[in-house]
Design a protein around this motif. Structure first.
Motif, PDB file in Angstrom:
ATOM      1  N   GLU A  68     -12.889 -27.106  72.703  1.00 34.15           N
ATOM      2  CA  GLU A  68     -11.649 -26.995  73.473  1.00 34.15           C
ATOM      3  C   GLU A  68     -11.894 -26.260  74.790  1.00 34.15           C
ATOM      4  O   GLU A  68     -11.349 -26.620  75.833  1.00 34.15           O
ATOM      5  N   ARG A 105     -14.582 -26.086  66.995  1.00 37.73           N
ATOM      6  CA  ARG A 105     -13.377 -26.580  67.666  1.00 37.73           C
ATOM      7  C   ARG A 105     -13.040 -25.731  68.892  1.00 37.73           C
ATOM      8  O   ARG A 105     -12.661 -26.244  69.945  1.00 37.73           O
ATOM      9  N   SER A 106     -13.247 -24.428  68.760  1.00 40.23           N
ATOM     10  CA  SER A 106     -12.940 -23.525  69.870  1.00 40.23           C
ATOM     11  C   SER A 106     -13.836 -23.788  71.075  1.00 40.23           C
ATOM     12  O   SER A 106     -13.371 -23.839  72.220  1.00 40.23           O
TER      13      SER A 106
END
Length: 298
Positions: A44, A40-41
């Motif tokens: 993003e 997810r990091s």
């Protein structure tokens, strides 16, 4: 340019390789939640989705396929670079760069160069003479040799010699013309050749000991040099009396080109030390030289 952590790329490639977040977690020794957070990091940070996820499958998006094409090659090349770097650290062949004053070369290395090259013909020593204290990291040296072990933070020192005897000497012609000093105070009436430290810019103090009492004599300098090699040559040329390390003039005293003076009054200087930065501790090439020099001292 966008900076993406290598750890995130590793997680991305593991998901592709294992076909699931859970499988990636097992292969990397991480928890599934950590893998999910890492993915997810990176998504993003990049501003795109790398996988199309459903309850039953996970597939690369168009952006994910582009990243995969570049990341696999980059990570493979990075692995090769790591292995190459490790091989350099473990190699016992190649170039070893050392900075040292000429006096250290004459006293420590010159008598041993032949034997060192005989034992280690695949190591090329590159020696740079400098009387000043050199920043070996900034100037690309693997190690340096200097008097004493007072070093900058992060440096390791290895003693190479015992404390070094000092010597005053002069050429026979000079002594015949001007006479032989019997006491250090007699130096005030002689042409004196002095040595200046480059690092501190001060002239070396002439210190003596008599019946346990230390004292100094500070005669006017007839000549001043910032190199022991130059001091030695001026002594041989008959220009006056000078102070050096005993090892620098030992051969010339033995063969009569110089006469040792005031031996009963002279003292010692600190030993020579080889010093190197902590990051060179695992460099096998340097360890070969250190072990050789330490063994020679024994």
């Amino acid at each position: 340019m966008l900076q993406v952590p290598i750890k995130g790329i590793e997680v991305f490639l593991a998901i592709v390789r294992e076909g699931s977040l859970r499988g990636a977690a097992v292969s990397l020794g991480l928890s599934p939640s950590t893998v999910s957070h890492q993915l997810r990091s990176i998504e993003e940070r990049m501003g795109v989705s790398l996988f199309a996820r459903t309850t039953r499958s996970i597939e690369l998006t168009a952006a994910g396929r582009v990243l995969l094409d570049g990341a696999e090659f980059a990570m493979a090349r990075l692995g090769e670079a790591v292995e190459e770097a490790r091989d350099i650290g473990r190699s016992k062949t190649g170039v070893l760069r050392v900075t040292l004053p000429w006096s250290a070369y004459q006293i420590v290395l010159a008598p041993l160069i032949g034997e060192f090259k005989k034992q280690h013909p695949d190591i090329r020593l590159e020696l740079s003479f400098d009387e000043a204290l050199v920043d070996i990291v900034r100037h690309g040296f693997h190690a340096g040799i200097r008097l004493g072990n007072r070093l900058a933070t992060g440096m390791t020192a290895v003693r190479l010699t015992p404390p070094l005897k000092e010597a005053f000497s002069a050429a026979p012609d000079y002594i015949r013309t001007r006479g032989c000093p019997k006491h250090p105070r007699d130096l005030l009436n002689h042409n004196c050749i002095r040595y200046r430290y480059i690092t501190t810019n001060r002239i070396a103090e002439w210190r003596f000991s008599e019946t346990g009492r230390e004292f100094s004599v500070d005669p006017e300098a007839f000549l001043v040099f910032d190199s022991f090699q130059a001091v030695k040559q001026a002594l041989i040329d008959g220009h006056g009396i000078g102070w050096t390390l005993r090892g620098i003039v030992e051969n010339e005293i033995a063969d009569g080109r110089l006469i040792g003076l005031l031996d009963g009054f002279t003292g010692e200087q600190p030993p020579f030390y080889l010093y190197y930065p902590e990051q060179n501790r695992r460099l096998d090439l340097l360890r070969v030289l250190i072990d050789f020099l330490v063994e020679a001292r024994r």
